[in-house]
Design an enzyme around this catalytic site. Structure first.
Site, short mmCIF file in Angstrom:
data_model
loop_
_atom_site.label_atom_id
_atom_site.label_comp_id
_atom_site.label_asym_id
_atom_site.label_seq_id
_atom_site.Cartn_x
_atom_site.Cartn_y
_atom_site.Cartn_z
N CYS A 134 16.08 27.12 42.51
CA CYS A 134 15.39 25.84 42.71
C CYS A 134 16.42 24.82 43.18
O CYS A 134 17.37 24.50 42.46
CB CYS A 134 14.75 25.43 41.39
N CYS A 141 14.89 9.87 43.93
CA CYS A 141 13.73 10.00 44.81
C CYS A 141 13.21 8.60 45.11
O CYS A 141 13.25 7.73 44.23
CB CYS A 141 12.65 10.83 44.11
N CYS A 148 6.83 12.16 36.54
CA CYS A 148 8.05 12.87 36.94
C CYS A 148 9.28 12.08 36.54
O CYS A 148 9.39 10.89 36.85
CB CYS A 148 8.03 13.09 38.45
N GLY A 205 14.10 15.20 44.33
CA GLY A 205 13.91 14.57 45.63
C GLY A 205 12.72 15.09 46.41
O GLY A 205 12.12 16.11 46.07
N GLU A 206 12.37 14.32 47.44
CA GLU A 206 11.26 14.69 48.32
C GLU A 206 11.87 15.26 49.61
O GLU A 206 12.40 14.51 50.43
CB GLU A 206 10.42 13.43 48.60
N SER A 259 2.31 19.23 46.04
CA SER A 259 2.15 18.68 44.69
C SER A 259 0.84 17.90 44.66
O SER A 259 0.80 16.71 44.96
CB SER A 259 3.32 17.76 44.36
N LEU A 260 -0.22 18.58 44.29
CA LEU A 260 -1.55 17.99 44.39
C LEU A 260 -1.85 17.12 43.16
O LEU A 260 -2.02 15.92 43.26
CB LEU A 260 -2.58 19.11 44.56
N HIS A 261 -1.94 17.75 42.03
CA HIS A 261 -2.03 17.09 40.71
C HIS A 261 -3.31 16.30 40.44
O HIS A 261 -3.59 15.96 39.29
CB HIS A 261 -0.83 16.19 40.42
N ASN A 336 5.88 18.87 31.42
CA ASN A 336 7.12 18.81 30.63
C ASN A 336 7.37 17.37 30.23
O ASN A 336 7.68 16.55 31.09
CB ASN A 336 8.31 19.30 31.45
N1 SAH Z 1 9.34 16.04 45.50
C1 SAH Z 1 8.78 17.32 45.71
C2 SAH Z 1 9.57 18.46 45.12
C3 SAH Z 1 10.17 18.30 43.74
S1 SAH Z 1 9.17 18.29 42.29
C4 SAH Z 1 7.36 17.34 45.19
O1 SAH Z 1 6.97 16.41 44.51
O2 SAH Z 1 6.65 18.31 45.50
C5 SAH Z 1 8.74 19.96 41.90
C6 SAH Z 1 7.40 20.03 41.14
O3 SAH Z 1 7.52 19.67 39.76
C7 SAH Z 1 6.37 19.11 41.74
O4 SAH Z 1 5.12 19.74 41.85
C8 SAH Z 1 6.32 18.01 40.71
O5 SAH Z 1 5.12 17.30 40.82
C9 SAH Z 1 6.48 18.78 39.42
N2 SAH Z 1 6.85 17.94 38.27
C10 SAH Z 1 7.53 16.78 38.27
N3 SAH Z 1 7.66 16.30 37.02
C11 SAH Z 1 7.06 17.17 36.20
C12 SAH Z 1 6.90 17.24 34.78
N4 SAH Z 1 7.39 16.30 33.98
N5 SAH Z 1 6.24 18.30 34.28
C13 SAH Z 1 5.78 19.28 35.09
N6 SAH Z 1 5.92 19.28 36.42
C14 SAH Z 1 6.56 18.24 36.98
FE1 SF4 Z 2 9.15 13.57 41.45
FE2 SF4 Z 2 8.51 14.92 43.69
FE3 SF4 Z 2 7.21 12.66 43.02
FE4 SF4 Z 2 9.76 12.51 43.82
S1 SF4 Z 2 8.01 13.17 45.01
S2 SF4 Z 2 8.86 11.42 42.08
S3 SF4 Z 2 10.59 14.42 42.93
S4 SF4 Z 2 7.22 14.61 41.88
#
Ligand code: SAH
Ligand code: SF4
Length: 408
Positions: A134, A141, A148, A205-206, A259-261, A336
């Protein structure tokens, strides 16, 4: 047992740091740029392509990090290269090994305009038949996803292509994953094949806000005459930077994770604020247009399970509806927690009920099992030195996680 190796004494490190002169790095350059570098040290034009190919082989197939190891390159050229350029690995400040085999490295890179050196974490997760690394793309970011931990840190700076690749090279060094290298005794790695078989841009990071450097790094990682990772084994995760999703498809061609969520704009605006700029309709349109999709090449949709926020059956139904027609996998991630976060992870039964619904609708939806908990290697918890938790916070979080949820 968790094992921590502090590889370099901090005081010694700090004393050495100011004396270090930065030379341009050869890692991360395209073949053409490498040929230019050879020109700069006086290699005649007719030899440049051949020499560039030789260097490429030493750097990416053999994994050398010192010019003196390049046996078929003349001594004079090695010396000239060494005077002008570097191929050294970054400093590994710390290596942690979890009892489940997960490894986490804290690496330190030069300031490059950031004012002071920066530190990032890279995580290796061994599983049956594969080893996934990873990788981070930025320090901090610019985005502020509300669940996050990285999102609470300001962007310190983008990583360079060299620094993105260095994370892969360091992992392969430490796991003995180059020809003629030994794997450390007791290391948990896949029984066969490469130790690092997959990479995911899911660290800090993104990645699509650092497009050029990420692109250069991934094209080198997937180059068939070098590191040779198949593009199907490289996944780039984005929060949804729509214009760059199109470019990723056209210019990089790796697998995509979104990262849909959340499945409604109102909630997604809150959880993943970039949604205000690129709402769900535009995001899904870019996904549908992603080149090369099929049942064997699907987009991964990441969905963090937040108690009472996005985990209802109604959400599951809407998720299935908006994914209609997109070859998709759904990755359910137990949230998490981190100190100061405003969310809780959904109950295990709720996660299972959600997973059952989307499974029954025909989507594979593995629930990501938290790995490396004892070394805090989970998603959204990678951070830089400036944000490292105090010991008391760390213990509280570990206790919370051990008492917690997620593990079957
Ligand atoms: N910035 C990019 C890649 C990094 S994050 C993105 O957002 O896709 C990697 C993954 O972990 C993303 O899907 C993010 O939303 C998720 N993530 C971030 N914080 C988290 C947390 N506290 N618990 C579970 N997943 C988390
Ligand atoms: Fe976290 Fe990815 Fe959102 Fe940046 S873009 S704040 S790394 S989940």
């Amino acid at each position: 047992m968790t094992q921590t190796l502090d590889l370099i004494d901090t005081r010694r490190r700090d004393a050495l740091a100011p004396a270090r002169q930065e030379k341009p790095h050869l890692i991360g350059l395209t073949r053409e740029e490498l040929a230019d570098a050879l020109e700069a040290v006086g290699v005649p034009e007719r030899q440049r392509r051949m020499r560039a190919r030789q260097l490429w082989h030493w750097l990416y197939v053999r994994g050398v990090s010192d010019f003196s190891e390049m046996f078929n390159v003349s001594k004079d050229l090695r010396a000239a290269l060494g005077q002008t350029f570097t191929i050294a690995r970054p400093e590994i400040v710390e290596e942690q090994i979890s009892k489940d085999g997960t490894r986490k490295w804290l690496m330190r890179f030069p300031p490059r305009g950031a004012g002071r050196p920066v530190e990032i974490e890279t995580v290796y997760i061994p599983e049956e038949g594969r080893g996934t690394l990873c990788i981070s793309s930025q320090v901090g970011c610019t985005l502020t996803c509300s669940f996050c931990h990285t999102g609470t840190q300001k962007l310190v700076r983008n990583l360079t292509a060299e620094e993105i690749l260095a994370q892969l090279l360091v992992a392969r060094d430490r796991l003995g994953d180059f020809p003629d290298r030994d794997t450390p005794d007791g290391a948990i790695v896949p029984a066969e094949g490469r130790k690092v078989s997959n990479i995911v841009m899911m660290g800090m990071g993104e990645p699509l806000y650092n497009f050029e450097q990420v692109k250069n790094a991934l094209l080198i990682a997937s180059d068939g005459e070098g590191l040779s990772l198949s593009k199907r084994r490289i996944t780039l995760s984005t929060s949804g930077v729509v214009p760059e999703i199109y470019r990723t498809g056209e210019e990089i061609g790796v697998m995509l994770a979104i990262s849909l969520h959340a499945v409604r704009n109102e909630l997604r605006n809150e959880l993943v604020p970039i949604n205000k700029k690129y709402p769900l309709e535009e995001l899904m349109k870019a996904c549908r247009a992603y080149p090369g999709l099929s049942n064997a090449r699907r987009i991964t949709f990441e969905y963090v399970m937040l108690k009472g926020v996005n985990d209802s059956l109604d959400d599951a139904r809407e998720l299935v509806r908006i994914l209609k027609g997109v070859p998709a996998k759904i990755n359910l991630i137990p949230f998490n927690p981190w100190p100061g976060s405003n969310y809780e992870c959904s109950d295990w039964e709720t996660i299972e009920r959600f997973a059952d619904y989307v499974n029954n609708a025909g989507y594979a939806s593995p629930i990501r099992t938290p790995r490396g908990r004892d070394i805090l290697a989970a998603c959204g918890q990678l951070k830089s030195e400036s944000e490292r938790m105090r010991k008391t916070e760390r213990l509280a979080l570990e206790a919370m996680m051990n008492a917690g949820h997620g593990e079957a």
